[in-house]
Design a protein around this motif. Structure first.
Motif, PDB file in Angstrom:
ATOM      1  N   ALA A 111      44.573  37.097  34.343  1.00  0.00           N
ATOM      2  CA  ALA A 111      45.719  37.236  34.165  1.00  0.00           C
ATOM      3  C   ALA A 111      46.666  36.352  35.187  1.00  0.00           C
ATOM      4  CB  ALA A 111      46.248  38.748  34.560  1.00  0.00           C
ATOM      5  N   TYR A 112      46.161  36.385  36.479  1.00  0.00           N
ATOM      6  CA  TYR A 112      46.767  35.560  37.429  1.00  0.00           C
ATOM      7  C   TYR A 112      46.615  34.097  37.032  1.00  0.00           C
ATOM      8  CZ  TYR A 112      48.093  38.758  41.057  1.00  0.00           C
ATOM      9  OH  TYR A 112      48.667  39.916  41.942  1.00  0.00           O
ATOM     10  N   ALA A 113      45.518  33.508  36.616  1.00  0.00           N
ATOM     11  CA  ALA A 113      45.407  32.297  35.994  1.00  0.00           C
ATOM     12  C   ALA A 113      46.389  31.683  34.949  1.00  0.00           C
ATOM     13  CB  ALA A 113      43.833  31.965  35.679  1.00  0.00           C
ATOM     14  N   VAL A 114      46.634  32.796  34.091  1.00  0.00           N
ATOM     15  CA  VAL A 114      47.450  32.358  33.055  1.00  0.00           C
ATOM     16  C   VAL A 114      48.668  32.332  33.460  1.00  0.00           C
ATOM     17  CG1 VAL A 114      48.638  33.421  30.948  1.00  0.00           C
ATOM     18  CG2 VAL A 114      46.127  33.359  31.148  1.00  0.00           C
ATOM     19  N   ALA A 115      49.105  33.299  34.292  1.00  0.00           N
ATOM     20  CA  ALA A 115      50.657  33.159  34.857  1.00  0.00           C
ATOM     21  C   ALA A 115      50.786  31.942  35.733  1.00  0.00           C
ATOM     22  CB  ALA A 115      50.763  34.581  35.702  1.00  0.00           C
ATOM     23  N   SER A 170      34.283  43.612  34.902  1.00  0.00           N
ATOM     24  CA  SER A 170      34.869  44.369  35.797  1.00  0.00           C
ATOM     25  C   SER A 170      36.421  44.290  35.433  1.00  0.00           C
ATOM     26  CB  SER A 170      34.598  44.166  37.266  1.00  0.00           C
ATOM     27  OG  SER A 170      34.809  42.968  37.683  1.00  0.00           O
ATOM     28  N   GLN A 171      37.220  45.145  36.215  1.00  0.00           N
ATOM     29  CA  GLN A 171      38.837  44.943  36.072  1.00  0.00           C
ATOM     30  C   GLN A 171      39.137  43.854  36.882  1.00  0.00           C
ATOM     31  OE1 GLN A 171      39.181  48.577  37.906  1.00  0.00           O
ATOM     32  NE2 GLN A 171      39.596  47.994  39.977  1.00  0.00           N
ATOM     33  N   TRP A 172      38.373  43.332  37.641  1.00  0.00           N
ATOM     34  CA  TRP A 172      38.851  42.203  38.652  1.00  0.00           C
ATOM     35  C   TRP A 172      38.913  40.686  37.685  1.00  0.00           C
ATOM     36  CZ3 TRP A 172      41.876  42.714  42.137  1.00  0.00           C
ATOM     37  CH2 TRP A 172      41.869  43.883  43.278  1.00  0.00           C
ATOM     38  N   ASP A 173      37.910  40.838  36.833  1.00  0.00           N
ATOM     39  CA  ASP A 173      37.791  39.561  35.990  1.00  0.00           C
ATOM     40  C   ASP A 173      39.214  39.505  35.053  1.00  0.00           C
ATOM     41  OD1 ASP A 173      35.220  38.954  36.712  1.00  0.00           O
ATOM     42  OD2 ASP A 173      34.325  40.546  35.020  1.00  0.00           O
ATOM     43  N   TYR A 174      39.615  40.753  34.429  1.00  0.00           N
ATOM     44  CA  TYR A 174      40.897  40.585  33.941  1.00  0.00           C
ATOM     45  C   TYR A 174      42.157  40.477  34.875  1.00  0.00           C
ATOM     46  CZ  TYR A 174      38.510  42.836  30.235  1.00  0.00           C
ATOM     47  OH  TYR A 174      37.383  42.898  29.305  1.00  0.00           O
ATOM     48  N   VAL A 175      41.989  40.766  36.001  1.00  0.00           N
ATOM     49  CA  VAL A 175      42.974  40.416  37.033  1.00  0.00           C
ATOM     50  C   VAL A 175      43.166  38.728  37.377  1.00  0.00           C
ATOM     51  CG1 VAL A 175      43.771  40.823  39.454  1.00  0.00           C
ATOM     52  CG2 VAL A 175      42.920  42.918  38.025  1.00  0.00           C
TER      53      VAL A 175
END
Length: 56
Positions: A15-19, A7-12
């Motif tokens: 991305a937050y984790a990387v940031a 789902s799109q939330w996995d990518y979100v």
């Protein structure tokens, strides 16, 4: 539960984790650079004062 697509939330979340990891690394790197610069400044001040005393 098995899913075929992410789902799109996995990518979100990723991305937050990387940031957040990058932000944490930046804070640590900046803090260490600042403390090194302060030590160099203090050493230069001490050296300048020592030279001023010798010149008298």
């Amino acid at each position: 539960m098995m899913r075929e697509a992410l789902s799109q939330w996995d990518y979100v979340i990723a991305a937050y984790a990387v940031a957040l990891l990058a932000l944490g690394w930046l804070v640590v790197w900046s803090w260490r650079s600042m403390t090194k610069a302060e030590k160099r400044r203090d050493a230069a001040k001490r050296e300048g004062r020592a030279r001023a005393r010798q010149a008298r």
